[in-house]
Design a protein around this motif. Structure first.
Motif, short mmCIF file in Angstrom:
data_model
loop_
_atom_site.label_atom_id
_atom_site.label_comp_id
_atom_site.label_asym_id
_atom_site.label_seq_id
_atom_site.Cartn_x
_atom_site.Cartn_y
_atom_site.Cartn_z
N ARG A 183 0.85 -1.20 0.00
CA ARG A 183 0.00 0.00 0.00
C ARG A 183 0.88 1.24 0.00
O ARG A 183 1.66 1.45 0.91
CB ARG A 183 -0.90 0.02 1.24
CG ARG A 183 -1.95 -1.05 1.28
CD ARG A 183 -2.72 -0.97 2.60
NE ARG A 183 -1.83 -1.18 3.74
CZ ARG A 183 -2.16 -0.96 5.01
NH1 ARG A 183 -3.36 -0.51 5.31
NH2 ARG A 183 -1.30 -1.19 5.98
N ARG A 184 0.75 2.06 -1.04
CA ARG A 184 1.56 3.26 -1.12
C ARG A 184 1.14 4.27 -0.06
O ARG A 184 -0.04 4.46 0.20
CB ARG A 184 1.44 3.89 -2.51
CG ARG A 184 2.23 3.17 -3.58
CD ARG A 184 3.74 3.30 -3.35
NE ARG A 184 4.49 2.65 -4.41
CZ ARG A 184 4.92 3.27 -5.51
NH1 ARG A 184 4.63 4.54 -5.70
NH2 ARG A 184 5.60 2.61 -6.41
N GLY A 185 2.13 4.92 0.53
CA GLY A 185 1.85 5.94 1.52
C GLY A 185 2.90 5.94 2.61
O GLY A 185 3.32 4.87 3.08
N PHE A 186 3.35 7.13 3.00
CA PHE A 186 4.36 7.24 4.05
C PHE A 186 3.89 6.60 5.35
O PHE A 186 4.62 5.86 6.00
CB PHE A 186 4.70 8.71 4.28
CG PHE A 186 5.77 8.94 5.30
CD1 PHE A 186 7.11 8.72 4.99
CD2 PHE A 186 5.46 9.37 6.58
CE1 PHE A 186 8.11 8.92 5.93
CE2 PHE A 186 6.45 9.57 7.53
CZ PHE A 186 7.78 9.35 7.20
N GLY A 187 2.64 6.88 5.71
CA GLY A 187 2.10 6.30 6.94
C GLY A 187 1.98 4.79 6.87
O GLY A 187 2.22 4.09 7.86
N ALA A 188 1.61 4.28 5.71
CA ALA A 188 1.50 2.83 5.54
C ALA A 188 2.85 2.17 5.77
O ALA A 188 2.95 1.13 6.43
CB ALA A 188 0.96 2.50 4.16
N ALA A 189 3.91 2.76 5.22
CA ALA A 189 5.25 2.20 5.38
C ALA A 189 5.70 2.29 6.83
O ALA A 189 6.24 1.32 7.40
CB ALA A 189 6.23 2.93 4.47
N CYS A 190 5.49 3.45 7.46
CA CYS A 190 5.90 3.61 8.86
C CYS A 190 5.17 2.62 9.76
O CYS A 190 5.78 1.99 10.65
CB CYS A 190 5.63 5.03 9.33
SG CYS A 190 6.75 6.28 8.67
N HIS A 191 3.87 2.48 9.55
CA HIS A 191 3.10 1.61 10.45
C HIS A 191 3.45 0.15 10.22
O HIS A 191 3.45 -0.65 11.17
CB HIS A 191 1.60 1.85 10.25
CG HIS A 191 0.80 1.46 11.45
ND1 HIS A 191 0.83 2.18 12.63
CD2 HIS A 191 -0.05 0.42 11.68
CE1 HIS A 191 0.04 1.60 13.52
NE2 HIS A 191 -0.50 0.53 12.97
N ALA A 192 3.75 -0.23 8.99
CA ALA A 192 4.18 -1.60 8.73
C ALA A 192 5.47 -1.90 9.48
O ALA A 192 5.65 -3.00 10.02
CB ALA A 192 4.36 -1.82 7.23
N GLY A 193 6.36 -0.93 9.52
CA GLY A 193 7.60 -1.10 10.27
C GLY A 193 7.35 -1.21 11.76
O GLY A 193 7.98 -2.01 12.46
#
Length: 230
Positions: free
Chosen positions: A56-66
């Motif tokens: 899922r594209r998105g800065f928040g999506a990447a941060c939350h996945a981490g």
């Protein structure tokens, strides 16, 4: 004490070697690949990082996945474009670890002309003022470098998965009564073009996301300040 550094990544192969080489010894780098096409994921894995895929594209999506992939006591966030030095993260960790703060942000200090364009600085200043009106917090910057206890952050139940994620973190922390602090960090010229404010489309999406977060009504959160430092 265990620490994970979450690094959202979208086509950052040029910057990754420097960034991963600056991760403090004994800390784990969690690179969240957000759809890179330049081999960033394979490069990060070869350099010893834990690689998480977030389609899922998105800065928040990447941060939350981490964040969800982390199992450390403390979690740090840092951009993956070489504009911020993860080697400075221990300076931000200290007040969280000793209980004098619940969330610490790195206040960006440009080291060269062009490192932080005037329009981006102006937008950040306006955002800081809006944040003050909404929460009472007086912060100079809402930059991406930050440190927090992982379980406490999960308790804030962040929902934004785009550009509003960093702001929502601070807003909900303030609503929960957290002690939010900031410390100066050098801001270097980034590698490559910004995926958020580097285009008109990215800027428009960021403004929309920020407005949505600021429109959230104050609410009691799951984790209170006293529980964070326990």
């Amino acid at each position: 004490m265990t620490v994970d550094v979450v690094l959202p990544c979208l086509d950052e192969a040029e910057a990754l070697p420097w960034v991963l080489g600056r991760i403090p010894a004994g800390w784990r780098a969690v690179v969240v690949d957000n759809g890179s096409t330049d081999g960033s994921a394979a490069l990060a894995g070869g350099l010893g990082a834990t690689v998480v895929q977030e389609p899922r594209r998105g800065f928040g999506a990447a941060c939350h996945a981490g964040l969800l992939a982390s199992d450390a006591e403390f979690v740090c966030f840092c951009d993956c474009d070489a504009s911020l030095d993860p080697g400075l993260l221990p300076r931000l960790l200290t007040p969280v670890a000793d209980g004098s703060a619940d969330l610490v942000l790195g206040r960006r200090r440009p080291t060269a002309r062009g490192a932080w364009p005037a329009h981006a600085r102006a937008g950040n200043l306006a955002l800081s003022r809006m944040l003050h009106r909404r929460t009472g917090l007086r912060l100079h910057d809402l930059g991406p470098m930050r440190v927090v206890r992982r379980e406490a952050l999960l308790g804030l139940e962040l929902t934004d998965r785009r550009s509003g994620y960093p702001l929502q973190m601070v807003v909900r922390a303030a609503d929960a009564g957290w002690r939010v602090a900031e410390t100066d960090v050098p801001y270097l010229p980034r590698s490559g073009k910004s995926k958020v404010t580097g285009t008109w489309r990215g800027t428009w999406h960021a403004v929309r996301d920020i407005r949505r977060v600021l429109a959230e009504p104050p609410a009691a959160r799951t984790v209170a300040a006293g529980e964070v430092s326990a």
